[in-house]
Design an enzyme around this catalytic site. Sequence first.
Site, short mmCIF file in Angstrom:
data_model
loop_
_atom_site.label_atom_id
_atom_site.label_comp_id
_atom_site.label_asym_id
_atom_site.label_seq_id
_atom_site.Cartn_x
_atom_site.Cartn_y
_atom_site.Cartn_z
CE LYS A 1 0.45 -3.48 3.20
NZ LYS A 1 -0.25 -2.57 4.16
CD GLU B 1 1.70 4.91 6.41
OE1 GLU B 1 0.90 4.44 5.59
OE2 GLU B 1 1.34 5.50 7.45
CG ASN C 1 -0.69 8.06 7.92
OD1 ASN C 1 -1.37 7.14 7.47
ND2 ASN C 1 0.56 7.93 8.30
CB THR D 1 -0.96 0.01 1.22
OG1 THR D 1 -0.20 -0.19 2.41
CG2 THR D 1 -2.01 -1.08 1.08
CB THR E 1 1.83 -6.47 13.54
OG1 THR E 1 1.60 -6.68 14.93
CG2 THR E 1 1.71 -5.01 13.24
CB THR F 1 -7.35 13.12 -0.89
OG1 THR F 1 -6.16 13.29 -0.13
CG2 THR F 1 -8.55 13.33 -0.02
#
Lengths: 413, 413
Positions: free
Chosen positions: B178, B276, B408, B152, B189, B413
Amino acid sequence: MTPDLLTLPQGYSFAAHACGIKPQGALDLALVFSEIPCAAAALFTQNRYAAAPVQYDRQLLSLNPTGVQAVLINSGNANAITGSMGLAATRRSAEAVEAVFGLAPWSTLVMSTGVIGVPLPVERIERAVPALHQSLQADAEALERAARAIMTTDTRPKVVSVQGQVAGVEVTVAGMAKGAGMIHPNMATMLAVLVSDVAATPHALHQALTQAVNVSFNRISVDGDTSTNDTVTLLANGLAGNPVLTEPDDAGFREFTALLQRACVPLAQDIVRDGEGATRFVTVEVTGLADDDQAHRLANAIAVSPLVKTAIYGGDANWGRILAAAGNSGVAFDPAAAALWISGGESAAKMLPLLQIVDGGAPLPYSEEEASRRFAQPELLIRLQMGDGPGRATMWTCDLSHDYVTINGEYRT
Amino acid sequence: MTPDLLTLPQGYSFAAHACGIKPQGALDLALVFSEIPCAAAALFTQNRYAAAPVQYDRQLLSLNPTGVQAVLINSGNANAITGSMGLAATRRSAEAVEAVFGLAPWSTLVMSTGVIGVPLPVERIERAVPALHQSLQADAEALERAARAIMTTDTRPKVVSVQGQVAGVEVTVAGMAKGAGMIHPNMATMLAVLVSDVAATPHALHQALTQAVNVSFNRISVDGDTSTNDTVTLLANGLAGNPVLTEPDDAGFREFTALLQRACVPLAQDIVRDGEGATRFVTVEVTGLADDDQAHRLANAIAVSPLVKTAIYGGDANWGRILAAAGNSGVAFDPAAAALWISGGESAAKMLPLLQIVDGGAPLPYSEEEASRRFAQPELLIRLQMGDGPGRATMWTCDLSHDYVTINGEYRT
């Protein structure tokens, strides 16, 4: 609250000074003074690394809870994890106040906030105490200057004043707070000093303060971290002349607790509104769980979730993260019973109509445009009904922004 | 691991496809296929909002734990909080695989990752299954393409392969994972699929997987949020020909668990390295507590603290936040017994000498320059000794950066 709206309780005065702990001559030392000895109560951080002033104040209140006359607060240095030197520095600063102001021993509470693990330059504080003595003033401007002197990454001072009847007598509670970072509900959170002219024993003050803090400072979160220095202190000099409050059953105790709560809630909300990097103020309301504690735990899981907080920062109505955070709370509920509403607006008084997003644990065909419109507002309301139990809780939090990262990545430098 | 170094266990093949869940033709569908039925085990999220594929897989493993032949994984949509429609969509996608590949019912596990609360476009998956069938390949390139299709916000695919002896027989474990966001240790997790040619019962596989996951995937944190979809699956087709593992007492069980752990640890660390917005990889080692669980709780409090993580992002050796986070963990320890060392380097193999910062709960006169030099490295080691108890734990985490907030705040969007 603007200073001209602030009424002060009788018998208190305030001072602020720049003693050189903060760079560039910023105010970094504040004093709250009562002309007569006060009954006092305080709530402290639950962090095992309680800072030196927290250790000192705990000892002071066990020795002399009816003879407190001053609260000395420095910003720019937390005097935490500083070993026995740190505790000696706190004691020296309190003794400096007692000497210059002619007070009895064990009459000065001390609070510190700022960087952790750096020795406190106590001689700068000692040198500044005479200046504090000379600049004491019993007015709202002095309170606001003191509130400015206790700020760290706060962008504005936070002060409050409320009046009300206690057993038929007019009582005033005024105070100040600082917050901004390391803010998370766990007993007293951040620094706050409240002063009142109410007459009460330390025991009654402690009971009232605990009740008021549990629904105010213990219901906010900026970043989920509880500081080493969190302290809320309450002084009461008795000059209002009400019958002395001694027990929760006394006439007037509930009135005073309600008054205290009216002072603590806006200070607590101010801390969230001025949270580090905060761009949005968020109210999380949870109902329908087995008891209030379960509801609080679930609201807390939402209030601290980085994914919820970044989505709110981005104005993204990513409601799935709200329910996912609820699912992580460890609280038992039926996922298929959940309902979720959101709203947003310029202020609590100007909110758009509630928009229901989830019913029976599954999304409704809501308007994405209407959801985004609400998530784009400066104040956001998240309302979750997780079943039909009596437990409910409200928490206040803020978003997690780029500025939070900037402020905390550069704090010491 | 580069593909040319990957050895695959016998009997498995892999496929990937762009079925249109993600925009712009990105790979979003992966299939893991075994030529014969496998014993299977899986660990799932503890989030109460378990996604539809998690619910489906739990049911499948209770009905047919020795007859699994395929794992279908889509990215771009989590199929979580999607109600009964979501569960029906998962079932349809599994049945599509079983029809096209000519498999028995209840032989296809399903995993999903992506946005929460959006209906899964299952017809796109159904249309793509024949293409998956045609593109099956039993080589490392196919595994890496599959690992790419389950990403992702990951920036790179994560694959692994290890070999070792189990009761005198050479066994291979390969797999992919992932991660990136909503990563926090709480049972399994994130998504990971492991395949092996070991011969074992589902019971033995579950025991081995639990042990391996507890010291790998359950020891990482990116942001403290546990997803609705976290799943680690393990297939074993028995083609290695070792004596079938049935109980933890069996010859070879400990060897296989160690082998599995050797596969899981680098995948788990890869997830943190590619967290991230992560710019730094942090190892938190805690010793000296009453037991391992207490040590884990204390390490965890440090690994999730936003203030610790932003300081590390800023390269600021603000060690006070590390001890303050430890003090918030709820774990009992003597604050005056704590010792703290830090190190940093280009990699685990190239670390600067350990620098002691705290001894006996108070700061040493360390060199700020040396501390900053370590905090500026891409890999950071935080070592805490909190007493002289036998409890120890290691966790891996990353920093909290501006990019985490950007990613995040803009996810949907």
